[in-house]
Design a protein around this motif. Structure first.
Motif, PDB file in Angstrom:
ATOM      1  N   ASP A 140       0.813  -1.217   0.000  1.00 23.04           N
ATOM      2  CA  ASP A 140       0.000   0.000   0.000  1.00 23.04           C
ATOM      3  C   ASP A 140       0.846   1.266   0.000  1.00 23.04           C
ATOM      4  O   ASP A 140       0.387   2.324  -0.455  1.00 23.04           O
ATOM      5  CB  ASP A 140      -0.943   0.018   1.204  1.00 23.04           C
ATOM      6  CG  ASP A 140      -2.054  -1.023   1.086  1.00 23.04           C
ATOM      7  OD1 ASP A 140      -2.452  -1.323  -0.051  1.00 23.04           O
ATOM      8  OD2 ASP A 140      -2.507  -1.530   2.128  1.00 23.04           O
ATOM      9  N   LYS A 143       1.365   3.335  -3.118  1.00 24.64           N
ATOM     10  CA  LYS A 143       0.197   4.036  -3.657  1.00 24.64           C
ATOM     11  C   LYS A 143       0.079   5.443  -3.077  1.00 24.64           C
ATOM     12  O   LYS A 143      -0.715   6.252  -3.544  1.00 24.64           O
ATOM     13  CB  LYS A 143      -1.079   3.258  -3.349  1.00 24.64           C
ATOM     14  CG  LYS A 143      -1.085   1.834  -3.894  1.00 24.64           C
ATOM     15  CD  LYS A 143      -2.298   1.070  -3.390  1.00 24.64           C
ATOM     16  CE  LYS A 143      -2.254  -0.395  -3.808  1.00 24.64           C
ATOM     17  NZ  LYS A 143      -3.397  -1.160  -3.241  1.00 24.64           N
ATOM     18  N   ASP A 144       0.858   5.729  -2.021  1.00 25.91           N
ATOM     19  CA  ASP A 144       0.792   7.013  -1.337  1.00 25.91           C
ATOM     20  C   ASP A 144       2.015   7.843  -1.718  1.00 25.91           C
ATOM     21  O   ASP A 144       2.951   7.361  -2.363  1.00 25.91           O
ATOM     22  CB  ASP A 144       0.749   6.779   0.184  1.00 25.91           C
ATOM     23  CG  ASP A 144       0.387   8.027   0.963  1.00 25.91           C
ATOM     24  OD1 ASP A 144      -0.090   8.995   0.345  1.00 25.91           O
ATOM     25  OD2 ASP A 144       0.584   8.031   2.200  1.00 25.91           O
ATOM     26  N   LYS A 165       4.122  -8.786  -1.942  1.00 28.30           N
ATOM     27  CA  LYS A 165       2.811  -8.168  -2.233  1.00 28.30           C
ATOM     28  C   LYS A 165       1.848  -8.248  -1.046  1.00 28.30           C
ATOM     29  O   LYS A 165       0.679  -8.609  -1.178  1.00 28.30           O
ATOM     30  CB  LYS A 165       2.177  -8.800  -3.483  1.00 28.30           C
ATOM     31  CG  LYS A 165       2.985  -8.569  -4.750  1.00 28.30           C
ATOM     32  CD  LYS A 165       2.323  -9.193  -5.965  1.00 28.30           C
ATOM     33  CE  LYS A 165       3.015  -8.777  -7.268  1.00 28.30           C
ATOM     34  NZ  LYS A 165       4.455  -9.068  -7.293  1.00 28.30           N
ATOM     35  N   THR A 167      -0.239  -6.342   1.817  1.00 25.92           N
ATOM     36  CA  THR A 167      -0.854  -5.040   2.074  1.00 25.92           C
ATOM     37  C   THR A 167      -0.875  -4.739   3.576  1.00 25.92           C
ATOM     38  O   THR A 167      -0.610  -5.610   4.404  1.00 25.92           O
ATOM     39  CB  THR A 167      -2.293  -5.004   1.551  1.00 25.92           C
ATOM     40  OG1 THR A 167      -3.080  -5.945   2.311  1.00 25.92           O
ATOM     41  CG2 THR A 167      -2.355  -5.360   0.081  1.00 25.92           C
TER      42      THR A 167
END
Length: 280
Positions: A140, A143-144, A165, A167
């Motif tokens: 995650d 994504k930020d 992978k 999260t």
């Protein structure tokens, strides 16, 4: 033959089988391939989970290092110490001040800080014969807005959670299965994220932010940020618990306490806590 040891090993094996999801098995397998690792350990949700997995995979070939600086809350340092002591993991600290490159809190502060700090960690790893430095970046995070990840890539820091992978929600779920107390710990970040970019960083300002957040944490408000805008404190808390502040006596107490810490004005952000709100 030590029957007690056999029973203990069998019991631990059964327990591990119970909690290990396929992703945890994959993570442990991945870590085994790294041979000997130094874990950048903050004491947060991700790095605690990673350190536990590294210990399961590599035993004494996994060690931890924690950065101790003015912008890391003291309670994070203490929680990190307690965890490694309980787990029997070798744990060292690197004491770091506010490096010159970030003294004015530039917009690329996170990149500059990560580059400097992880360079120190990597040097330590090389000197002590570790094969890799690993950190808790998860799927995650990419994504930020995370400029620090660029520094990690440049220094070839390995991020096993990202590679597998995994999260953030999966980290929390597996942490709960593993009985890690951090499974529901609120997201954390260094105290410099409470100060607007292009603002001179002062130790007194950082200290009063830490005191203010500890005070509110001790009052039962775990997910909290005290954003500092000069003499003004802007309190952000989890939007789902904003009603906890709708008490005039408590509001008076908050105002008095934070002013004792050095703020002149104390405000509550009506929108509540939002990760990275100062990035905008």
């Amino acid at each position: 033959m030590n029957k007690g040891k056999i029973y203990q090993d069998v019991s631990e094996s059964i327990c591990m089988e119970k909690v290990m999801s396929e992703k945890y098995i994959e993570l442990v397998s991945y870590l085994k391939g790294l041979k000997r690792v130094l874990v950048a350990f903050s004491g947060g949700v991700d790095s605690t989970f990673l350190l536990k997995a590294a210990k399961d995979a590599l035993g004494d070939n996994a060690a931890a290092v924690t950065v101790n600086s003015p912008y890391i809350p003291s309670w994070e340092i203490e929680e990190a110490k307690e965890f490694t002591k309980k787990m029997g993991i070798k744990h060292d600290f690197i004491k770091v001040g506010i490096i010159d490159e970030i003294k004015n809190n530039p917009s690329d502060r996170c990149y500059l800080c990560k580059k400097a700090v992880f360079s120190m960690i990597k040097e330590k790893a090389i000197n002590e014969g570790f094969d890799y430095v690993i950190d808790g970046t998860n799927l995650d995070d990419i994504k930020d807005y995370r400029p620090g990840i660029k520094a990690l890539n440049e220094l070839e820091i390995v991020s096993p959670l990202l590679e597998c992978k995994i999260t953030k929600s999966e980290v929390r779920e597996m942490s709960k299965d593993l009985s890690l107390l951090t499974w529901n710990k609120p997201a954390g970040a260094c105290l410099l994220t409470r100060i607007p970019f292009d603002t001179r960083l002062e130790i007194d300002d950082i200290n009063r932010i830490e005191k203010a957040e500890k005070y509110l944490r001790d009052k039962g408000i775990a997910a909290v940020r005290v954003r500092s805008h000069g003499d003004l404190a802007r309190i952000e808390i989890d939007p789902t618990i904003r009603d906890q502040l709708f008490n005039t006596d408590f509001l008076d107490e908050i105002s008095i306490t934070l002013k004792e810490y050095g703020f002149k004005y104390v405000t509550i952000d009506a929108a509540g806590y939002k990760m990275g709100s100062l990035n905008s």
